[in-house]
Design an enzyme around this catalytic site. Structure first.
Site, PDB file in Angstrom:
ATOM      1  N   ARG A  33       0.829  -1.215   0.000  1.00  0.00           N
ATOM      2  CA  ARG A  33       0.000   0.000   0.000  1.00  0.00           C
ATOM      3  C   ARG A  33       0.856   1.254   0.000  1.00  0.00           C
ATOM      4  NH1 ARG A  33      -2.693  -4.268   1.844  1.00  0.00           N
ATOM      5  NH2 ARG A  33      -4.970  -4.305   2.002  1.00  0.00           N
ATOM      6  N   GLY A 101      -1.179 -12.037  -4.816  1.00  0.00           N
ATOM      7  CA  GLY A 101      -2.592 -11.709  -4.971  1.00  0.00           C
ATOM      8  C   GLY A 101      -2.871 -10.283  -4.536  1.00  0.00           C
ATOM      9  N   SER A 174     -12.897  -9.689   2.144  1.00  0.00           N
ATOM     10  CA  SER A 174     -11.545  -9.638   1.584  1.00  0.00           C
ATOM     11  C   SER A 174     -11.021  -8.218   1.591  1.00  0.00           C
ATOM     12  CB  SER A 174     -11.557 -10.176   0.148  1.00  0.00           C
ATOM     13  OG  SER A 174     -10.371  -9.785  -0.516  1.00  0.00           O
ATOM     14  N   ASP A 326      -4.103 -15.333   7.392  1.00  0.00           N
ATOM     15  CA  ASP A 326      -2.821 -15.861   6.895  1.00  0.00           C
ATOM     16  C   ASP A 326      -2.117 -16.750   7.916  1.00  0.00           C
ATOM     17  OD1 ASP A 326      -3.157 -14.578   4.484  1.00  0.00           O
ATOM     18  OD2 ASP A 326      -2.139 -12.755   5.153  1.00  0.00           O
TER      19      ASP A 326
HETATM   20  C1  S3P Z   1      -4.210  -9.030   2.243  1.00  0.00           C
HETATM   21  C2  S3P Z   1      -5.458  -9.538   2.459  1.00  0.00           C
HETATM   22  C3  S3P Z   1      -5.730 -10.974   2.673  1.00  0.00           C
HETATM   23  C4  S3P Z   1      -4.464 -11.747   2.987  1.00  0.00           C
HETATM   24  C5  S3P Z   1      -3.323 -11.355   2.124  1.00  0.00           C
HETATM   25  C6  S3P Z   1      -3.016  -9.886   2.268  1.00  0.00           C
HETATM   26  C7  S3P Z   1      -4.067  -7.585   2.015  1.00  0.00           C
HETATM   27  O1  S3P Z   1      -6.302 -11.508   1.494  1.00  0.00           O
HETATM   28  O2  S3P Z   1      -4.688 -13.130   2.894  1.00  0.00           O
HETATM   29  O3  S3P Z   1      -2.159 -12.095   2.456  1.00  0.00           O
HETATM   30  O4  S3P Z   1      -2.928  -7.076   2.087  1.00  0.00           O
HETATM   31  O5  S3P Z   1      -5.077  -6.934   1.757  1.00  0.00           O
HETATM   32  P1  S3P Z   1      -7.892 -11.401   1.227  1.00  0.00           P
HETATM   33  O6  S3P Z   1      -8.223  -9.985   1.186  1.00  0.00           O
HETATM   34  O7  S3P Z   1      -8.128 -12.058  -0.101  1.00  0.00           O
HETATM   35  O8  S3P Z   1      -8.517 -12.152   2.354  1.00  0.00           O
END
Ligand code: S3P
Length: 444
Positions: A33, A101, A174, A326
């Site tokens: 971020r 992701g 999420s 996590d």
């Molecule tokens: C994260 C959100 C989580 C987490 C990932 C980091 C983030 O995923 O599992 O490691 O930085 O916003 P989700 O938002 O898909 O739950």
């Protein structure tokens, strides 16, 4: 990056007490971020404590591809000269988000309301993960995605020419989807409102407020409503990234499992939206102290001290899942050495992480002589009340947290545990093996 490195097996063996101080790297979520909001501000943002794991380095490279200047001054110290909200340039080439992701989903949000096209891809793990959960709500702003079946990567996202503000209620709990929507809302004129039925990590909201965005958060019967005024000029910041509680979980868990251990972990973020694992450890009977609680870089932090403890299995309620999402792999490893069953409910999201984490932990634990049970959205580990048999190889499945969880478990196993490929650990915790060895762990 997506080019597959040669698999690097690593083995953990029963170790003497773990002792010493564990310097945990910067928080991964906050690091992504910081780079992205730095790139959307006008002027120079300075970041210290940035996680220099591959996931974050891939996001830094992506921000350069969109036109920001991103420079490294020294370990963890970075400068980002941003292009302003709406100022992203069209990248000349495919954006490779590697294993991340968070990286790819936040980047999609950040470009969704700028009229440019970008093609995004990632490694074999990321190309399997669902992207429709982000591209579908982003289409409300007018962005269009052209991807593989099920919205999978590689995909091309075309940002909206004339975005309007959006009111949207998240379909999944999420933080990545929420954050993508908030970053997209920055580029749309007027006020957008994003509602999350279940609270998830709030780093984006905290940091947006720090960069000067007009943002209001309200708890309602429908959930947490975040209202954000679009098209602000974001003011560059000086940011100190706190240490990652999700990475700290590994040496803390190892200390709890290995007899005679005492490990000190300074300056860990204890943001309540991230602290569910530590609450669960307390319920299991962990000897865990939180010392010198304070605020750093806009986040609550404390020094942790973990001592070996005879743990008891617990039932982890579904509503706690977002605040420890996590940490389930390492909790499952720890639960294998606890007395009695640990039942984790409401954890279906684990099936769409870097790997299907229920399946990866279940198969690896079984190979190590631990009894488990699973449904689509729950996972039970029958603890042995002491060291597990081990003597097996666990598949990491391109998932850093699976690899680290089995290496920690190997320290409290009768026979060694090997992870078939430890290279994914570099995505979030490059110094993991060195740090654990310095504490006394036999990992090699
Ligand atoms: C994260 C959100 C989580 C987490 C990932 C980091 C983030 O995923 O599992 O490691 O930085 O916003 P989700 O938002 O898909 O739950």
């Amino acid at each position: 990056m997506s080019h597959a490195a040669a698999p690097a097996p690593l083995t953990a063996r029963a170790s003497g007490p773990l002792r010493g101080t564990a310097a945990i790297p910067g928080d991964k979520s906050v690091s992504h971020r910081a780079l992205i909001l730095g790139a959307l501000a006008v002027g120079e943002t300075r970041i210290s404590g940035l996680l220099e794991g591959q996931d974050v380095l891939d996001t830094a490279r992506a921000m350069r591809a969109f036109g920001a200047t991103v420079e490294r001054d020294g370990p963890g110290c970075w400068r980002v000269s941003g292009v302003g909200v709406g100022g992203f340039m069209e990248p000349e080439d495919v954006i490779d988000c590697g294993n991340s992701g968070t990286g790819v989903r936040l980047i999609m949000g950040a470009m969704a309301t700028t009229p440019i096209a970008a093609t995004l891809t990632g490694d074999a793990s990321l190309r399997r993960r669902p992207m429709g959960r982000v591209t579908e709500p982003l289409s409300l702003f007018g962005a269009r995605a052209f991807g593989r079946a099920g919205g999978r990567l590689p995909l091309t996202l075309v940002g909206a020419k004339n975005p309007g503000p959006v009111e949207h209620r998240l379909a999944v709990a999420s933080a990545q989807v929420k954050s993508a929507m908030l970053l997209a809302a920055l580029g749309a004129p007027g006020e957008s409102a994003i509602t999350e039925p279940t609270p998830t990590r709030d780093h984006t909201e905290r940091m947006l407020a720090g960069f000067g965005a007009a943002l209001a958060v309200e708890a309602t019967a429908e959930g947490r409503v975040i209202r954000l005024m679009g098209q602000p000029e974001l003011t560059p910041q000086t940011l100190a990234v706190p240490r990652d509680p999700s990475s700290a979980a590994f040496p803390v868990a190892a200390a709890l499992m290995v007899e005679g251990s005492e490990v000190f972990v300074p300056g860990v973020s204890l943001n309540p939206t991230r602290a569910g694992f530590y609450e669960t450890l307390r319920e299991m009977g962990a000897d865990l102290a939180f010392e010198d609680a304070r605020e750093e870089g806009g986040e609550p932090v404390a020094d942790l001290r973990a001592r070996f403890s005879a743990l008891k299995g617990v039932e982890v309620p579904p509503e706690r899942a977002p605040s420890m999402i996590d940490e389930y792999p390492i909790l499952a490893a720890l639960a294998a050495t606890a007395e009695g069953a640990t039942v984790m409910r409401g954890v279906e999201e684990l099936r769409v992480k870097e790997s299907d984490r229920i399946d990866a932990m279940a198969r690896g634990l079984e190979a190590c002589g631990v009894r488990v049970a699973e449904t689509r959205d729950s996972f039970t580990v029958h603890g042995l009340g002491g060291p597990v048999p081990g003597g097996a190889t666990a598949a990491a499945r391109l998932d850093h947290r699976i690899a680290m969880s089995f290496l920690c478990l190997g320290l409290a196993a009768t026979a060694p545990i090997t992870v078939d490929d430890a290279s994914p650990i570099a995505t979030s915790f490059p110094a993991f093996a060195d740090l654990m060895r310095a504490l006394g762990a036999d990992i090699g």
